[in-house]
Scaffold this motif. Structure first.
Motif, PDB file in Angstrom:
ATOM      1  N   ASP A   5      42.469  35.940  37.976  1.00  0.00           N
ATOM      2  CA  ASP A   5      41.332  35.671  38.839  1.00  0.00           C
ATOM      3  C   ASP A   5      40.174  36.644  38.602  1.00  0.00           C
ATOM      4  O   ASP A   5      39.080  36.431  39.087  1.00  0.00           O
ATOM      5  CB  ASP A   5      41.737  35.777  40.322  1.00  0.00           C
ATOM      6  CG  ASP A   5      42.716  34.696  40.724  1.00  0.00           C
ATOM      7  OD1 ASP A   5      42.689  33.619  40.095  1.00  0.00           O
ATOM      8  OD2 ASP A   5      43.516  34.942  41.639  1.00  0.00           O
ATOM      9  N   VAL A   6      40.427  37.716  37.884  1.00  0.00           N
ATOM     10  CA  VAL A   6      39.416  38.730  37.638  1.00  0.00           C
ATOM     11  C   VAL A   6      38.662  38.373  36.358  1.00  0.00           C
ATOM     12  O   VAL A   6      39.266  38.106  35.329  1.00  0.00           O
ATOM     13  CB  VAL A   6      40.061  40.124  37.507  1.00  0.00           C
ATOM     14  CG1 VAL A   6      39.031  41.171  37.183  1.00  0.00           C
ATOM     15  CG2 VAL A   6      40.815  40.476  38.782  1.00  0.00           C
ATOM     16  N   SER A   7      37.330  38.372  36.435  1.00  0.00           N
ATOM     17  CA  SER A   7      36.532  38.102  35.245  1.00  0.00           C
ATOM     18  C   SER A   7      36.730  39.221  34.240  1.00  0.00           C
ATOM     19  O   SER A   7      36.676  40.395  34.604  1.00  0.00           O
ATOM     20  CB  SER A   7      35.051  38.019  35.626  1.00  0.00           C
ATOM     21  OG  SER A   7      34.828  36.933  36.474  1.00  0.00           O
ATOM     22  N   PRO A   8      36.961  38.878  32.980  1.00  0.00           N
ATOM     23  CA  PRO A   8      37.129  39.926  31.982  1.00  0.00           C
ATOM     24  C   PRO A   8      35.816  40.664  31.778  1.00  0.00           C
ATOM     25  O   PRO A   8      34.743  40.076  31.845  1.00  0.00           O
ATOM     26  CB  PRO A   8      37.539  39.160  30.725  1.00  0.00           C
ATOM     27  CG  PRO A   8      36.955  37.807  30.908  1.00  0.00           C
ATOM     28  CD  PRO A   8      36.989  37.550  32.398  1.00  0.00           C
ATOM     29  N   ARG A   9      35.933  41.946  31.575  1.00  0.00           N
ATOM     30  CA  ARG A   9      34.759  42.768  31.327  1.00  0.00           C
ATOM     31  C   ARG A   9      35.076  43.694  30.166  1.00  0.00           C
ATOM     32  O   ARG A   9      36.195  44.191  30.047  1.00  0.00           O
ATOM     33  CB  ARG A   9      34.412  43.595  32.556  1.00  0.00           C
ATOM     34  CG  ARG A   9      33.849  42.763  33.686  1.00  0.00           C
ATOM     35  CD  ARG A   9      33.566  43.618  34.914  1.00  0.00           C
ATOM     36  NE  ARG A   9      32.814  42.903  35.914  1.00  0.00           N
ATOM     37  CZ  ARG A   9      33.299  41.962  36.711  1.00  0.00           C
ATOM     38  NH1 ARG A   9      34.542  41.598  36.610  1.00  0.00           N
ATOM     39  NH2 ARG A   9      32.539  41.371  37.599  1.00  0.00           N
ATOM     40  N   PRO A  10      34.083  43.968  29.342  1.00  0.00           N
ATOM     41  CA  PRO A  10      34.319  44.953  28.298  1.00  0.00           C
ATOM     42  C   PRO A  10      34.463  46.340  28.913  1.00  0.00           C
ATOM     43  O   PRO A  10      33.968  46.595  30.007  1.00  0.00           O
ATOM     44  CB  PRO A  10      33.059  44.858  27.430  1.00  0.00           C
ATOM     45  CG  PRO A  10      32.032  44.233  28.293  1.00  0.00           C
ATOM     46  CD  PRO A  10      32.750  43.400  29.308  1.00  0.00           C
ATOM     47  N   THR A  11      35.151  47.206  28.207  1.00  0.00           N
ATOM     48  CA  THR A  11      35.240  48.610  28.579  1.00  0.00           C
ATOM     49  C   THR A  11      34.266  49.368  27.689  1.00  0.00           C
ATOM     50  O   THR A  11      34.270  49.193  26.465  1.00  0.00           O
ATOM     51  CB  THR A  11      36.668  49.138  28.355  1.00  0.00           C
ATOM     52  OG1 THR A  11      37.565  48.381  29.158  1.00  0.00           O
ATOM     53  CG2 THR A  11      36.780  50.609  28.714  1.00  0.00           C
ATOM     54  N   PHE A  12      33.425  50.197  28.297  1.00  0.00           N
ATOM     55  CA  PHE A  12      32.416  50.942  27.544  1.00  0.00           C
ATOM     56  C   PHE A  12      32.848  52.385  27.371  1.00  0.00           C
ATOM     57  O   PHE A  12      33.385  52.998  28.295  1.00  0.00           O
ATOM     58  CB  PHE A  12      31.059  50.873  28.245  1.00  0.00           C
ATOM     59  CG  PHE A  12      30.566  49.468  28.393  1.00  0.00           C
ATOM     60  CD1 PHE A  12      30.221  48.719  27.282  1.00  0.00           C
ATOM     61  CD2 PHE A  12      30.473  48.874  29.637  1.00  0.00           C
ATOM     62  CE1 PHE A  12      29.784  47.410  27.405  1.00  0.00           C
ATOM     63  CE2 PHE A  12      30.034  47.570  29.772  1.00  0.00           C
ATOM     64  CZ  PHE A  12      29.689  46.832  28.657  1.00  0.00           C
TER      65      PHE A  12
END
Length: 142
Positions: A5-12
């Motif tokens: 359910d969590v939108s994927p996000r890049p890790t910076f």
């Protein structure tokens, strides 16, 4: 809430040994999580919906960022899911770099900014264009 359910996000990441790019509105590295789709957003310029283009650099950057956010939303993404930007600036200088950093903060908020490559160019597709930005967005797998 499940992980799906969590939108994927890049890790910076801004590794030790490299200068702090935050004041210039970007991060050095963006890691994309597995099992995601990528959306590639074409270069967005400062044109309004009816095709008008301001002569002012800041106005073009602000409109291009607004156009980019519209395209990201249309792809099903959010600004926090942008992994990579490529920016093209006509007659690039430190003043324009400062404006870019301010407008990236305005468009993306206080979070760490995407990885970014800035390319100074002599001209863009239209004679009046001073700025263009494209993006790679991390989306949920379908």
């Amino acid at each position: 809430m499940s992980e799906s359910d969590v939108s994927p996000r890049p890790t910076f990441i801004n590794p030790l040994g490299l200068y702090d790019p935050a004041p210039n509105g970007y991060s050095h590295v963006a890691l994309v999580p597995g099992r995601t789709r990528l959306a590639f957003i074409a270069g967005q310029g400062g044109e309004t919906e009816d095709g008008r283009l301001s002569e002012d650099f800041r106005a073009q950057v602000r409109q291009a960022m607004a156009n980019l956010l519209i395209a990201i939303e249309a792809a099903g993404g959010q600004p926090s899911q942008v992994a990579k930007l490529t920016v093209l600036i006509v007659d690039h200088d430190n003043q324009r770099l400062g404006i870019l950093g301010e407008e990236l903060a305005r468009a993306f908020g206080a979070q760490m900014k995407p990885a970014c490559t800035l390319v100074p160019v002599p001209r863009l597709a239209l004679d009046q264009m001073l700025f263009e930005v494209d993006a790679v967005v991390v989306l949920s797998a379908t």
